[in-house]
Write a protein that holds these residues in place. Structure first.
Motif, PDB file in Angstrom:
ATOM      1  N   SER A   1       1.261  -1.512  -0.416  1.00 40.28           N
ATOM      2  CA  SER A   1      -0.345  -0.003   0.117  1.00 40.28           C
ATOM      3  C   SER A   1       1.024   1.147  -0.501  1.00 40.28           C
ATOM      4  N   ALA A   2       1.322   0.943   0.594  1.00 45.93           N
ATOM      5  CA  ALA A   2       2.813   2.779   0.490  1.00 45.93           C
ATOM      6  C   ALA A   2       3.283   2.632  -0.513  1.00 45.93           C
ATOM      7  N   THR A   3       3.980   2.055  -1.553  1.00 42.64           N
ATOM      8  CA  THR A   3       4.183   1.985  -3.040  1.00 42.64           C
ATOM      9  C   THR A   3       3.042   2.458  -3.611  1.00 42.64           C
ATOM     10  N   THR A   4       2.418   2.128  -4.063  1.00 42.63           N
ATOM     11  CA  THR A   4       0.993   2.583  -4.749  1.00 42.63           C
ATOM     12  C   THR A   4       0.727   3.730  -4.417  1.00 42.63           C
ATOM     13  N   ALA A   5       0.748   4.455  -2.816  1.00 41.95           N
ATOM     14  CA  ALA A   5       0.312   5.265  -2.170  1.00 41.95           C
ATOM     15  C   ALA A   5       1.641   6.811  -2.139  1.00 41.95           C
ATOM     16  N   LEU A   6       3.161   6.024  -2.646  1.00 36.91           N
ATOM     17  CA  LEU A   6       3.831   7.383  -2.858  1.00 36.91           C
ATOM     18  C   LEU A   6       3.366   7.387  -4.201  1.00 36.91           C
ATOM     19  N   THR A   7       3.067   7.330  -4.814  1.00 46.64           N
ATOM     20  CA  THR A   7       2.764   6.757  -6.491  1.00 46.64           C
ATOM     21  C   THR A   7       1.473   8.498  -6.771  1.00 46.64           C
ATOM     22  N   GLN A   8       0.804   8.578  -5.308  1.00 47.91           N
ATOM     23  CA  GLN A   8       0.040   9.638  -5.463  1.00 47.91           C
ATOM     24  C   GLN A   8       0.070  10.548  -4.336  1.00 47.91           C
ATOM     25  N   SER A   9       0.984  10.524  -3.025  1.00 48.40           N
ATOM     26  CA  SER A   9       0.940  11.229  -2.101  1.00 48.40           C
ATOM     27  C   SER A   9       2.566  11.397  -1.577  1.00 48.40           C
ATOM     28  N   PRO A  10       3.770  11.726  -1.409  1.00 51.20           N
ATOM     29  CA  PRO A  10       4.950  11.783  -1.361  1.00 51.20           C
ATOM     30  C   PRO A  10       5.823  12.603  -0.270  1.00 51.20           C
ATOM     31  N   GLY A  11       4.955  12.734   0.059  1.00 47.93           N
ATOM     32  CA  GLY A  11       4.987  13.231   1.469  1.00 47.93           C
ATOM     33  C   GLY A  11       5.550  12.905   2.482  1.00 47.93           C
ATOM     34  N   PHE A  12       5.996  11.640   3.010  1.00 46.53           N
ATOM     35  CA  PHE A  12       6.149  10.481   4.253  1.00 46.53           C
ATOM     36  C   PHE A  12       7.330   9.879   3.376  1.00 46.53           C
ATOM     37  N   LYS A  13       8.118   9.647   4.336  1.00 42.95           N
ATOM     38  CA  LYS A  13       8.953   8.783   4.467  1.00 42.95           C
ATOM     39  C   LYS A  13       9.464   7.027   5.496  1.00 42.95           C
ATOM     40  N   LEU A  14      10.346   6.145   4.832  1.00 48.92           N
ATOM     41  CA  LEU A  14       9.373   4.759   5.766  1.00 48.92           C
ATOM     42  C   LEU A  14      10.546   4.910   6.844  1.00 48.92           C
ATOM     43  N   PHE A  15      10.256   4.536   8.148  1.00 51.58           N
ATOM     44  CA  PHE A  15      10.969   4.505   8.603  1.00 51.58           C
ATOM     45  C   PHE A  15      11.777   3.667   9.515  1.00 51.58           C
ATOM     46  N   ALA A  16      10.820   2.675   9.427  1.00 55.74           N
ATOM     47  CA  ALA A  16      11.039   1.315   9.932  1.00 55.74           C
ATOM     48  C   ALA A  16      10.376   0.051   9.112  1.00 55.74           C
ATOM     49  N   ALA A  17      10.538  -0.914   9.565  1.00 52.51           N
ATOM     50  CA  ALA A  17      10.192  -2.836   8.896  1.00 52.51           C
ATOM     51  C   ALA A  17       9.266  -3.528   9.546  1.00 52.51           C
TER      52      ALA A  17
ATOM     53  N   THR B   1       8.067  13.674   6.008  1.00 56.52           N
ATOM     54  CA  THR B   1       9.045  14.335   5.418  1.00 56.52           C
ATOM     55  C   THR B   1       9.243  15.486   6.398  1.00 56.52           C
ATOM     56  N   ALA B   2       8.235  16.385   5.864  1.00 54.33           N
ATOM     57  CA  ALA B   2       8.683  17.474   7.124  1.00 54.33           C
ATOM     58  C   ALA B   2       8.631  17.095   8.350  1.00 54.33           C
ATOM     59  N   PHE B   3       7.768  16.319   9.141  1.00 54.19           N
ATOM     60  CA  PHE B   3       8.406  15.930  10.731  1.00 54.19           C
ATOM     61  C   PHE B   3       9.193  15.737  10.788  1.00 54.19           C
ATOM     62  N   ALA B   4      10.149  14.748  10.368  1.00 51.99           N
ATOM     63  CA  ALA B   4      11.317  13.553  10.750  1.00 51.99           C
ATOM     64  C   ALA B   4      12.518  15.078  10.601  1.00 51.99           C
ATOM     65  N   GLN B   5      11.808  15.880   9.518  1.00 47.32           N
ATOM     66  CA  GLN B   5      13.100  16.919   9.139  1.00 47.32           C
ATOM     67  C   GLN B   5      13.940  17.815  11.031  1.00 47.32           C
ATOM     68  N   GLN B   6      12.333  18.128  10.944  1.00 45.36           N
ATOM     69  CA  GLN B   6      12.227  19.297  12.332  1.00 45.36           C
ATOM     70  C   GLN B   6      12.286  18.214  13.227  1.00 45.36           C
TER      71      GLN B   6
END
Length: 345
Positions: free
Chosen positions: A109-125, A239-244
């Motif tokens: 689901s993350a792969t599909t979502a990133l094509t539409q809403s790329p405002g996040f990053k994956l930090f754990a699996a 993404t912005a939260f992780a940066q801040q």
């Protein structure tokens, strides 16, 4: 430790949408107004907005016993619960729109979502669930092999865990995709359709498979483990939260990792955290199904190069199956938790 263990009645009441793994709903506006906090040198607490895990799981227990609050307080942060954890597709949109800071989903689901809403990053699996997801059929069904799905109707939801597991099973067993009928339904809509026989099988994950097995008299035709699933659970951060606020992300990661290990050792302690009665409660029959699945679950870990190879295998599979328009490289959307303050421990 995945945020996926909820009674079907509670999920249906919430009318959750989506793909496989996590979303939020409800009180995002209230949380958003509190989200300007800052850690660092300020005395003001950083607010981190997380979907409520409900009555079961590591976040549910952490909310009740205060352990999550203590872990975040150490880095001058506090959690604001933004609603009910559910499907990842709407969560991805909320991450992108600055209405949510963290959510859990699946790599499909993350792969599909990133094509539409790329405002996040994956930090754990978390390693793929080998026991709790797969293709369900009812007890007594004449379908006893994947080949028997030819000419049958299978309930799926588009572009995530559900469709991935079905397509993997068909490929593994050399069944042409066009020989089965995919019936696209929202995940929380499928149970009555499946129970009434309007579909012949149901490709799903543990949120729905556990009550179906316990209450509907269903069993797995094949599981994720049997189809060599690469469907990792993943934790996403805005993404912005992780940066801040990298120290807050690291503290949350460490909490998830440590408590996931504890859940493996004593899964019963993480079920029915708040109540054993009512629509949120896991019934004794469901609990019996769930305990071995929880005990076999992995815990949150840093995303390694080997994990990324498997993520890319999922992305290529979705491209080959025409679920996405070409291969999507998730590499730019991976956050190295070891590089954050304090490392991963």
């Amino acid at each position: 430790m995945k945020l996926r263990r909820y009674p079907l009645a509670a999920l249906a009441a919430a009318s959750l949408l989506g793909l496989a793994a996590c979303a939020s709903s409800g009180t995002a506006d209230t949380a958003k107004s509190a989200a300007g906090g800052s850690s660092g040198g300020s005395s003001q607490e950083t607010v981190i907005r997380i979907p409520d895990g409900g009555n079961s799981g590591v976040l549910a227990l952490g909310r009740k016993d205060g352990s999550l609050a203590r872990a975040l307080a150490a880095v001058h942060a506090k959690v604001v619960w933004t609603g009910t954890a559910g499907a990842f597709a709407p969560a991805a949109q909320e991450l992108d729109a600055n209405e949510l800071d963290v959510a859990e989903g699946s790599i499909t689901s993350a792969t599909t979502a990133l094509t539409q809403s790329p405002g996040f990053k994956l930090f754990a699996a978390v390693a793929p669930d080998k026991l709790g997801e797969g293709i369900l059929v009812k007890n007594g069904s004449p379908i006893t092999s994947v080949q028997d799905l030819v000419g049958k109707k299978i309930a799926v939801w588009h572009g995530g865990t559900s469709e991935y597991l079905l397509l993997k099973a068909l490929q593994q067993n050399n069944v042409p995709v066009d020989k089965v009928t995919r019936v696209y339904l929202q995940p929380n809509q499928v149970a009555p359709v499946f129970a009434s026989g309007q579909v012949d099988a149901w490709s799903t994950w543990a949120t729905y498979s556990i009550p179906a097995i316990a209450n509907t008299g269903a069993h797995f035709l094949v599981t994720g483990g049997q189809v060599d699933s690469d469907n990792y659970a993943v934790w996403a951060v805005r993404t912005a939260f992780a940066q801040q606020h990298p120290a807050v992300v690291e503290a949350l990661y460490q909490y998830l990792h440590d408590n996931g290990l504890k859940q493996q050792q004593d899964p019963a302690a993480y079920i029915n955290v708040d109540t054993t009665a009512g629509p949120q409660a896991v019934s004794p029959a469901q609990k019996a199904v769930e305990l071995p699945i929880d005990a076999a679950d992995g815990t949150a870990l840093p995303i390694t190069a080997a994990d990324l190879v498997r993520f890319h295998a999922v992305a290529q599979f979705f491209a080959d199956q025409k679920i996405t328009q070409g291969f999507f490289d998730v590499t730019p959307y991976i956050l190295d938790i070891n590089a954050l303050p304090g490392g991963a421990g």
